[in-house]
Design an enzyme around this catalytic site. Sequence first.
Site, mmCIF file in Angstrom:
data_model
loop_
_atom_site.group_PDB
_atom_site.id
_atom_site.type_symbol
_atom_site.label_atom_id
_atom_site.label_comp_id
_atom_site.label_asym_id
_atom_site.label_seq_id
_atom_site.Cartn_x
_atom_site.Cartn_y
_atom_site.Cartn_z
ATOM 1 N N ALA A 62 33.507 47.477 42.972
ATOM 2 C CA ALA A 62 33.700 46.706 44.210
ATOM 3 C C ALA A 62 34.820 47.343 45.023
ATOM 4 O O ALA A 62 35.745 47.940 44.461
ATOM 5 C CB ALA A 62 34.058 45.273 43.860
ATOM 6 N N GLY A 107 31.682 47.036 39.462
ATOM 7 C CA GLY A 107 30.382 46.812 40.105
ATOM 8 C C GLY A 107 29.442 47.998 39.979
ATOM 9 O O GLY A 107 28.214 47.815 39.993
ATOM 10 N N GLU A 110 27.938 47.649 36.695
ATOM 11 C CA GLU A 110 27.048 46.481 36.740
ATOM 12 C C GLU A 110 25.737 46.821 37.453
ATOM 13 O O GLU A 110 24.675 46.337 37.066
ATOM 14 C CB GLU A 110 27.772 45.304 37.405
ATOM 15 C CG GLU A 110 28.887 44.755 36.517
ATOM 16 C CD GLU A 110 29.819 43.791 37.228
ATOM 17 O OE1 GLU A 110 30.375 44.173 38.285
ATOM 18 O OE2 GLU A 110 29.997 42.668 36.736
ATOM 19 N N GLU A 130 38.029 45.312 35.212
ATOM 20 C CA GLU A 130 38.483 44.174 36.016
ATOM 21 C C GLU A 130 39.765 43.547 35.471
ATOM 22 O O GLU A 130 40.608 43.110 36.253
ATOM 23 C CB GLU A 130 37.369 43.109 36.098
ATOM 24 C CG GLU A 130 36.251 43.442 37.070
ATOM 25 C CD GLU A 130 35.172 44.359 36.490
ATOM 26 O OE1 GLU A 130 35.362 44.899 35.382
ATOM 27 O OE2 GLU A 130 34.137 44.522 37.154
HETATM 28 N N1 DAK Z 1 37.599 50.368 46.003
HETATM 29 C C1 DAK Z 1 38.061 50.938 47.137
HETATM 30 N N2 DAK Z 1 38.404 52.239 47.216
HETATM 31 C C2 DAK Z 1 38.287 52.991 46.105
HETATM 32 C C3 DAK Z 1 37.814 52.452 44.880
HETATM 33 C C4 DAK Z 1 37.451 51.073 44.854
HETATM 34 N N3 DAK Z 1 36.943 50.479 43.775
HETATM 35 N N4 DAK Z 1 37.819 53.435 43.958
HETATM 36 C C5 DAK Z 1 38.275 54.543 44.586
HETATM 37 N N5 DAK Z 1 38.555 54.273 45.868
HETATM 38 C C6 DAK Z 1 39.052 55.191 46.886
HETATM 39 C C7 DAK Z 1 40.543 55.478 46.653
HETATM 40 O O1 DAK Z 1 41.327 54.460 47.226
HETATM 41 C C8 DAK Z 1 40.697 56.811 47.363
HETATM 42 O O2 DAK Z 1 40.740 56.569 48.745
HETATM 43 P P1 DAK Z 1 41.907 57.265 49.658
HETATM 44 O O3 DAK Z 1 43.191 56.876 49.037
HETATM 45 O O4 DAK Z 1 41.581 58.729 49.533
HETATM 46 O O5 DAK Z 1 41.658 56.692 51.018
HETATM 47 C C9 DAK Z 1 39.356 57.495 47.093
HETATM 48 O O6 DAK Z 1 38.442 56.466 46.736
HETATM 49 C C10 DAK Z 1 39.424 58.472 45.912
HETATM 50 O O7 DAK Z 1 39.941 57.775 44.810
HETATM 51 P P2 DAK Z 1 41.179 58.313 43.919
HETATM 52 O O8 DAK Z 1 42.093 59.138 44.746
HETATM 53 O O9 DAK Z 1 41.743 57.150 43.209
HETATM 54 O O10 DAK Z 1 40.400 59.273 42.909
HETATM 55 P P3 DAK Z 1 40.852 59.677 41.447
HETATM 56 O O11 DAK Z 1 39.928 60.757 41.034
HETATM 57 O O12 DAK Z 1 42.333 59.936 41.393
HETATM 58 O O13 DAK Z 1 40.595 58.374 40.550
HETATM 59 C C11 DAK Z 1 39.272 56.482 39.763
HETATM 60 C C12 DAK Z 1 39.268 57.916 40.361
HETATM 61 C C13 DAK Z 1 37.823 56.006 39.729
HETATM 62 C C14 DAK Z 1 39.839 56.538 38.361
HETATM 63 C C15 DAK Z 1 40.149 55.595 40.660
HETATM 64 O O14 DAK Z 1 39.750 55.755 42.021
HETATM 65 C C16 DAK Z 1 40.022 54.141 40.302
HETATM 66 O O15 DAK Z 1 40.632 53.682 39.315
HETATM 67 N N6 DAK Z 1 39.323 53.375 41.129
HETATM 68 C C17 DAK Z 1 39.222 51.935 40.995
HETATM 69 C C18 DAK Z 1 38.310 51.545 39.856
HETATM 70 C C19 DAK Z 1 38.199 50.038 39.792
HETATM 71 O O16 DAK Z 1 39.134 49.371 39.340
HETATM 72 N N7 DAK Z 1 37.111 49.514 40.329
HETATM 73 C C20 DAK Z 1 36.947 48.076 40.617
HETATM 74 C C21 DAK Z 1 36.556 47.337 39.350
HETATM 75 S S1 DAK Z 1 36.436 45.600 39.660
HETATM 76 C C22 DAK Z 1 34.192 39.392 42.452
HETATM 77 C C23 DAK Z 1 34.706 39.342 41.170
HETATM 78 C C24 DAK Z 1 34.947 40.527 40.505
HETATM 79 C C25 DAK Z 1 34.654 41.727 41.114
HETATM 80 C C26 DAK Z 1 34.087 41.741 42.384
HETATM 81 C C27 DAK Z 1 33.869 40.586 43.053
HETATM 82 N N8 DAK Z 1 34.081 38.159 43.212
HETATM 83 C C28 DAK Z 1 34.361 36.903 42.579
HETATM 84 C C29 DAK Z 1 33.691 38.279 44.592
HETATM 85 C C30 DAK Z 1 35.002 42.956 40.422
HETATM 86 C C31 DAK Z 1 34.488 44.033 40.804
HETATM 87 C C32 DAK Z 1 34.903 45.360 40.357
HETATM 88 O O17 DAK Z 1 34.143 46.268 40.496
#
Ligand code: DAK
Length: 255
Positions: A62, A107, A110, A130
């Site tokens: 997400a 997501g 998922e 998460e």
């Molecule tokens: N969201 C937004 N931007 C993201 C992103 C994300 N999930 N993942 C990466 N990016 C963006 C980064 O901010 C960066 O953008 P800039 O800073 O360049 O503008 C760009 O993508 C490249 O990312 P990194 O620089 O971080 O790249 P690395 O290779 O260093 O690291 C990484 C890759 C995948 C390890 C890292 O980006 C990371 O940890 N990303 C986040 C992973 C994450 O935590 N995903 C979300 C999981 S939670 C809900 C309830 C629950 C949920 C949703 C809704 N409701 C009740 C509505 C939960 C949902 C989830 O998916």
Amino acid sequence: MAVELTQDGDFAVLTLNRPQALNALSFQILKDIGAAIDAVAGMNVRALLVTGAGDKAFCAGADIKELRNRPLVDQKDGAELGQSVFAKLDRLPVASVALVNGYAFGGGAELAMACTFRLAAPNAIFGLPEVKLGLIPGYGGTQRLPRLVGEGRALEIIMTGRNVKADEAERIGLVNAVIEGDLMQAGRDFAGKFTRYSLPVLNFARRAVARAGDTTLAAGLEIEADLSTLAYRLNDAEEGMAAFEEKRKPEFKDA
Ligand code: DAK
């Protein structure tokens, strides 16, 4: 467009195309995925391949930047949106194959789990991180992961938020196979092993197996009896059995 839908012969190809944000799922992208899945239902294809643009990520989950500072009622709507979009894959008349290159987090994992099958590149990394954000999965992860890998493994993966690399994902049943080389071609080859069979028959099989995870054995066996009997109403069943007796290849007509 952050979501692209194309046709490649027998296959629809849905591409998440936001590589600068590792194909993260904004709410608009979720809606676009839903519209694309609806469009697949009207296409003359025999399977759907789902992929992420770029070589770093299938989908990093997400869009975290969008999740903050929203009223609770909007959060509930958001979770229901993601769940209902991914659930469309279950009802799609064709099976779907997620082609997971790089990260499949939150997501993204998922979405992959909502597909009928998953193939992973050797660099694929799955995770439901998460908890690290103070959240739990909201787009089906708590329900689909245990169905794929069992409750104990699922809880451990969800409660630690740890990464699951491709080889482990294959070992625990999270992916069907790890693919060296061209993942898109592997997707076509994988789906090609079933696309020549009757689509309604394949659907009966998908529907029956889908119920295995959420009903009792007795109820599941009744569902199987009903659906396997229903298959006899199709001309394809007559054709398949006639072809066997006549020692020729069947020509299924999806009817
Ligand atoms: N969201 C937004 N931007 C993201 C992103 C994300 N999930 N993942 C990466 N990016 C963006 C980064 O901010 C960066 O953008 P800039 O800073 O360049 O503008 C760009 O993508 C490249 O990312 P990194 O620089 O971080 O790249 P690395 O290779 O260093 O690291 C990484 C890759 C995948 C390890 C890292 O980006 C990371 O940890 N990303 C986040 C992973 C994450 O935590 N995903 C979300 C999981 S939670 C809900 C309830 C629950 C949920 C949703 C809704 N409701 C009740 C509505 C939960 C949902 C989830 O998916």
